[in-house]
Design an enzyme around this catalytic site. Structure first.
Site, short mmCIF file in Angstrom:
data_model
loop_
_atom_site.label_atom_id
_atom_site.label_comp_id
_atom_site.label_asym_id
_atom_site.label_seq_id
_atom_site.Cartn_x
_atom_site.Cartn_y
_atom_site.Cartn_z
N LYS A 178 0.86 -1.18 0.00
CA LYS A 178 0.00 0.00 0.00
C LYS A 178 0.90 1.23 0.00
CE LYS A 178 -2.79 3.16 2.35
NZ LYS A 178 -1.86 4.20 1.87
N GLU A 253 8.16 -0.27 11.99
CA GLU A 253 9.27 0.69 11.94
C GLU A 253 8.64 2.06 12.08
OE1 GLU A 253 12.36 0.08 11.86
OE2 GLU A 253 12.38 -2.04 11.30
N CYS A 287 13.06 9.33 9.56
CA CYS A 287 12.68 8.72 10.85
C CYS A 287 13.84 8.74 11.83
CB CYS A 287 12.20 7.30 10.62
SG CYS A 287 13.37 6.34 9.68
N GLU A 386 7.69 14.20 17.57
CA GLU A 386 8.36 14.05 16.28
C GLU A 386 7.72 15.04 15.31
OE1 GLU A 386 7.52 10.69 13.75
OE2 GLU A 386 9.63 10.58 13.19
P1 NAD Z 1 1.52 7.47 8.66
O1 NAD Z 1 1.62 6.56 9.83
O2 NAD Z 1 0.53 8.56 8.67
O3 NAD Z 1 1.22 6.63 7.32
C1 NAD Z 1 2.00 5.52 6.96
C2 NAD Z 1 1.15 4.61 6.07
O4 NAD Z 1 0.11 4.02 6.85
C3 NAD Z 1 0.47 5.34 4.91
O5 NAD Z 1 0.55 4.54 3.74
C4 NAD Z 1 -0.97 5.44 5.40
O6 NAD Z 1 -1.92 5.53 4.36
C5 NAD Z 1 -1.12 4.14 6.16
N1 NAD Z 1 -2.25 4.13 7.12
C6 NAD Z 1 -2.82 5.17 7.75
N2 NAD Z 1 -3.85 4.75 8.54
C7 NAD Z 1 -3.92 3.41 8.39
C8 NAD Z 1 -4.77 2.38 8.94
N3 NAD Z 1 -5.75 2.66 9.79
N4 NAD Z 1 -4.54 1.10 8.56
C9 NAD Z 1 -3.54 0.79 7.71
N5 NAD Z 1 -2.74 1.72 7.14
C10 NAD Z 1 -2.90 3.02 7.49
O7 NAD Z 1 3.00 8.04 8.43
P2 NAD Z 1 3.46 9.20 7.42
O8 NAD Z 1 3.08 10.52 8.00
O9 NAD Z 1 3.08 8.89 6.03
O10 NAD Z 1 5.05 9.00 7.54
C11 NAD Z 1 5.81 9.57 8.54
C12 NAD Z 1 6.03 8.62 9.70
O11 NAD Z 1 6.73 7.45 9.27
C13 NAD Z 1 6.91 9.25 10.73
O12 NAD Z 1 6.46 8.97 12.04
C14 NAD Z 1 8.26 8.59 10.49
O13 NAD Z 1 9.15 8.63 11.56
C15 NAD Z 1 7.86 7.22 10.11
N6 NAD Z 1 8.95 6.53 9.40
C16 NAD Z 1 9.62 5.51 10.02
C17 NAD Z 1 10.69 4.89 9.39
C18 NAD Z 1 11.43 3.74 10.02
O14 NAD Z 1 11.97 2.94 9.29
N7 NAD Z 1 11.48 3.61 11.33
C19 NAD Z 1 11.05 5.30 8.12
C20 NAD Z 1 10.36 6.34 7.53
C21 NAD Z 1 9.29 6.94 8.18
#
Ligand code: NAD
Length: 494
Positions: A178, A253, A287, A386
């Site tokens: 996704k 992650e 992240c 964050e």
């Molecule tokens: P997010 O959590 O808002 O979204 C991530 C994904 O989850 C998107 O594809 C979103 O559509 C999906 N999603 C949202 N609600 C959902 C649900 N109820 N069920 C299933 N999927 C759902 O994150 P974002 O704002 O797009 O990205 C930033 C975040 O990602 C930050 O917190 C960042 O630190 C983290 N991040 C972590 C790493 C790592 O490897 N640790 C790497 C990159 C980003």
């Protein structure tokens, strides 16, 4: 008026529209204008993708392919991605605002992640066990775990997908990815390359849509066995609840508020560059961003002064231009939140060293200046939340114990940086930091060979490295009776 590029999603080897015809738009963060449109997947589309993946794993050519052949297909995908990296990178820069110089090098390096897992495909072995019972031969074999649901955010999405797709395919699974609603185009390009690499239909599917219903339908689907999630902690809580529906094995992650510790014996040039990389690289949208910077009192003014001086000279601008050092934030919502949190932190006593506003030279797009706040207390919002943007909070510390306690005072535990020329000190401090990654005299390096993941609210499980491969398999234990006699007393456990 821009011409909008229309994308489709990739299900069962075919370019597909949403069953109900709905679409979403993608904004170019450097201009604030729509540039692409893509399908908004609903429950029926996700169901079709998961069923295609399940069929590919159970009935299709993928299920009969040798591990070596799977490795070859993955390697072909890696070669195609490396060869087309420049074009894919341009699309990612348009879609997410990330610098072209980074999307290009990261896309090329993503091919190395795929190569790493391609090489591992035919090196997974089972075991024969020295069992403690006579006349029994016992072995274990590793089997594919089942349909994998990969949920990724928009930042570094090719790499974050490769650490899921690589091990999933190397071990014989099929996957439904996704893509993020804030920039799905690079993953649709990856789907195109999967088809070119002769990865059979249904093995890799990419759906585009919102967290709910698309992500929710995927992570609750009864045919999904493994959920690999990268995103924020609040979404992760939904993911865990969703997995109660299918008992999917989950790895998370998540975000961070990583500390960078600068001791007075550090090479200060390195420390300054590490702090800049950790805070302003990728416009702080990483992240592992090292957004809490702790500097020993005797070098505090010098280090912070040098970081601030360089931050003021960062070239902010069009991410498509080679010389640009900082592009826009990926979404307007992020910039609005950063502005709110910075304002609240200033009200609560933090002082502004530099930045704090939208750059006057960039009236369009979601830009924000490299920003440094000096903080007396870790209670200010900027030091706890964050932000996913170019905002650094600086603190001074007395000694090692003081620095370690402050660094660990957070709900997160993804990464940390230590700058010191005293090797004993660096190792001593490293052992006491509650984080999954520690860089010593460096910052923001990654490799397919090195496990990646966090402690505490930064997640569970590790991606990349050998151990991550096993997370995409299950162990089957096989018992074989080798005696010439019939099986014994059925009422006593053997
Ligand atoms: P997010 O959590 O808002 O979204 C991530 C994904 O989850 C998107 O594809 C979103 O559509 C999906 N999603 C949202 N609600 C959902 C649900 N109820 N069920 C299933 N999927 C759902 O994150 P974002 O704002 O797009 O990205 C930033 C975040 O990602 C930050 O917190 C960042 O630190 C983290 N991040 C972590 C790493 C790592 O490897 N640790 C790497 C990159 C980003």
């Amino acid at each position: 008026m821009n011409e909008i590029v229309n994308y489709s999603m990739f299900i069962d080897g075919r370019w597909t529209e949403a069953a109900d015809g709905k679409r979403l738009g993608s904004v170019n963060p450097a201009t604030g204008e729509d540039w692409a449109s893509f399908p908004e997947a609903g429950i029926r589309d996700v169901d079709a993708a998961v069923r295609a993946a399940h069929k590919a794993m159970t009935e299709g050519p993928w299920s009969r392919m040798t591990a070596s052949e799977r490795g070859k297909r993955l390697r072909r995908l890696a070669d195609l991605l490396a060869a087309q990296a420049d074009d894919v990178a341009k699309l990612e820069t348009t879609d997410t605002g990330k610098l072209i110089r980074e999307t290009r090098s990261q896309t090329r390096y993503t091919a190395e992640y795929l190569n790493y897992f391609a090489g591992a495909a035919d090196k997974l072995e089972g075991a024969t066990l020295p069992i403690d019972k006579p006349d029994l031969f016992v072995m274990t074999i590793r089997e594919p775990i089942g349909v994998v649901a990969a949920i990724v955010p928009w930042n570094s999405q090719l790499m974050l997908t490769a650490v899921k797709l690589g091990p999933a395919l190397a071990t014989g699974n099929a996957i439904v990815i996704k893509a993020s609603e804030h920039g799905p185009v690079p993953l649709l390009e990856l789907a195109r390359l999967c088809a070119e690499a002769d990865i059979p239909p249904g093995v890799v599917n990419v759906v585009t849509g919102l967290g709910d219903p698309c992500g929710k339908a995927l992570t609750t689907h009864p045919l999904v066995a493994r959920i690999a999630f990268t995103g924020g902690p609040s979404t992760a809580r939904h993911i865990i609840r969703n997995s109660a529906e299918n008992f999917g094995v989950v790895t998370l992650e998540l975000g961070g508020k990583s500390p960078i510790l600068v001791f007075d014996d550090a090479d200060l040039d390195s420390a300054v560059n590490g702090i800049l990389a950790g805070n302003f690289g990728a416009t702080g949208q990483s992240c592992v961003a090292g957004t809490r910077v702790f500097i020993q009192a005797s070098v505090y003014d010098e280090v912070l002064g040098r970081v601030a001086e360089r931050a003021k000279r960062i070239r902010i601008g069009n991410p498509m231009e080679e010389q640009t050092e900082m592009g826009p934030l990926a979404t307007k919502g992020q910039r609005d939140n950063i502005e709110r949190v910075v304002a609240a932190s200033l009200k609560e006593g933090a002082s502004l060293v530099t930045g704090g506003s939208r750059p006057a030279a960039q009236p369009k797009g979601w830009y924000f200046e490299p920003t440094i706040l000096a903080c007396e207390t870790a209670a200010v919002p900027v030091a706890r939340q964050e932000l996913f943007g170019p905002v650094l909070s600086a603190f001074r510390f007395k000694d090692e114990a003081d620095a370690i306690a402050a660094a660990n005072d957070t709900e997160f535990g993804l990464a940390a940086g230590i700058f010191s020329r005293d090797g004993g000190r660096a190792l001593r401090v490293m052992r006491q930091l509650r984080t999954g990654i520690v860089w010593i005299n460096s910052y923001r390096a990654s490799s397919p060979i090195a496990p990646f993941g966090g402690y505490k609210s930064s997640g569970t499980g590790r991606e990349a490295g050998r151990e991550s491969l096993l997370d995409y398999t299950r162990t089957k234990t096989v018992w074989i009776d080798t005696s010439t006699k019939p099986m014994g007393d059925p009422f006593i456990m053997r």
